[in-house]
Design an enzyme around this catalytic site. Structure first.
Site, short mmCIF file in Angstrom:
data_model
loop_
_atom_site.label_atom_id
_atom_site.label_comp_id
_atom_site.label_asym_id
_atom_site.label_seq_id
_atom_site.Cartn_x
_atom_site.Cartn_y
_atom_site.Cartn_z
N TYR A 173 24.25 12.55 29.38
CA TYR A 173 25.18 13.51 29.96
C TYR A 173 26.15 12.78 30.90
CZ TYR A 173 21.61 17.02 28.57
OH TYR A 173 20.73 17.80 27.87
N LYS A 176 20.89 13.23 22.51
CA LYS A 176 21.11 14.65 22.80
C LYS A 176 22.34 14.73 23.69
CE LYS A 176 18.12 18.35 24.65
NZ LYS A 176 18.57 18.66 25.98
P1 FBP Z 1 19.32 24.20 27.38
O1 FBP Z 1 19.41 24.45 25.90
O2 FBP Z 1 18.70 25.36 28.08
O3 FBP Z 1 20.67 23.82 27.95
O4 FBP Z 1 18.36 22.94 27.58
C1 FBP Z 1 18.80 21.62 27.34
C2 FBP Z 1 18.62 20.75 28.58
O5 FBP Z 1 18.98 19.40 28.32
C3 FBP Z 1 17.21 20.78 29.13
O6 FBP Z 1 16.40 19.83 28.46
C4 FBP Z 1 17.44 20.50 30.57
O7 FBP Z 1 16.51 21.11 31.39
C5 FBP Z 1 18.77 21.08 30.84
O8 FBP Z 1 19.46 21.19 29.63
C6 FBP Z 1 19.56 20.23 31.81
O9 FBP Z 1 20.85 20.74 31.95
P2 FBP Z 1 21.78 20.34 33.18
O10 FBP Z 1 21.45 18.95 33.60
O11 FBP Z 1 23.16 20.47 32.65
O12 FBP Z 1 21.49 21.33 34.24
#
Ligand code: FBP
Length: 253
Positions: free
Chosen positions: A147, A178
């Site tokens: 991310y 991912k």
């Molecule tokens: P979601 O489908 O609910 O977005 O989950 C994916 C995910 O990567 C989870 O594994 C993690 O808890 C969350 O999103 C983290 O999202 P962020 O860092 O954007 O809050």
């Protein structure tokens, strides 16, 4: 060198994972209604035909390892995590479980989050480097959540940053990456291309209207993604199995 470590997570060469690490990342406020109960989520994952479940260590120990769930659905153990309590501009997500222990708990893959562009990114690259080698030694897959996030990142979901995240995953040796959605099928296709032989899955995101999430999934699958990891859009839905069926049609058909 080709490996087959992802095989147990694929159906028709596609992946559909139920993510359940939100209690750690966002707190129990995300886990509305029955979703506070890990057994409810594990039952949902099996009934829904998910090809993998994503858990943190403590939930795996108490609800998965040695149970009927372990015999029914493969586990991706998330081995790092952070909360959203400190307002840190340049995040780091620390490791709370070893790859060896993940294997003992029955995991067939480990998951690790990298914040691309954080001032701490080099620690995460170094961590993932070791994790990937250890996972492969133990015949497990290494899945990178990548991310873009940090004070130097202007737009976390720009097409450039999304493709950069995908490319970093390839170069770090991830078996699967991912990433979050960027603006369109066209731009997501560039990210898929940047990842080369490494498989891309979509990270679901916060709960939105059905039509919106289904369109996004359709667009990433057309762009060449292998599948999705979804959490809130399923377990916060009023009918998690019904939305799962709609998602499955897009991912597998
Ligand atoms: P979601 O489908 O609910 O977005 O989950 C994916 C995910 O990567 C989870 O594994 C993690 O808890 C969350 O999103 C983290 O999202 P962020 O860092 O954007 O809050």
């Amino acid at each position: 060198m080709n490996n087959n470590f992802l095989q147990s997570f694929l159906y028709k060469e596609r992946a559909l994972f139920l993510a359940y690490d939100h209690g750690f990342e966002h707190g129990p406020k995300d886990l509305i209604g029955k979703s506070i109960d890990p057994e409810y989520i594990l039952d949902l994952a099996i009934k829904g035909g998910y090809t993998g479940i994503i858990l943190q260590k403590g939930i795996a120990e108490k609800y998965y390892t040695g149970t009927k769930y372990q015999r029914s659905i493969p586990l991706i153990l998330k081995i790092n995590g952070k909360t959203n309590i400190p307002q840190t501009a340049d995040p780091y997500s620390s490791i709370n479980c070893s790859v060896e222990y993940a294997k003992k708990l029955g995991a067939k893959a480990v998951g690790y989050t990298i914040y691309l562009g954080s001032k701490q990114e080099e620690r995460m690259f170094a961590d993932f480097g070791k994790i990937q080698e250890q996972a492969h030694k133990l015949k497990m897959a290494a899945i990178a959540w990548i991310y873009p996030r940090g004070s130097a990142v202007e737009n976390e979901s720009s097409p450039e940053m999304t493709a950069y995240a995908a490319r970093i995953g390839l170069e770090l040796g991830a078996d699967m990456i991912k990433i979050k959605y960027c603006s369109s099928e066209e731009t997501f296709k560039k990210a898929v291309r940047a990842a080369g032989k490494t498989k891309i899955i979509l990270s679901g995101g916060p709960k939105v209207e059905d039509e919106k999430i289904l369109k996004t999934i359709e667009s990433v699958m057309k762009a060449g993604a292998t599948g999705i990891a979804v959490g809130r859009n399923v377990f916060q839905h009023q009918d998690p199995l019904a939305i799962t069926e709609k998602i499955k049609k897009i991912v597998f058909d």
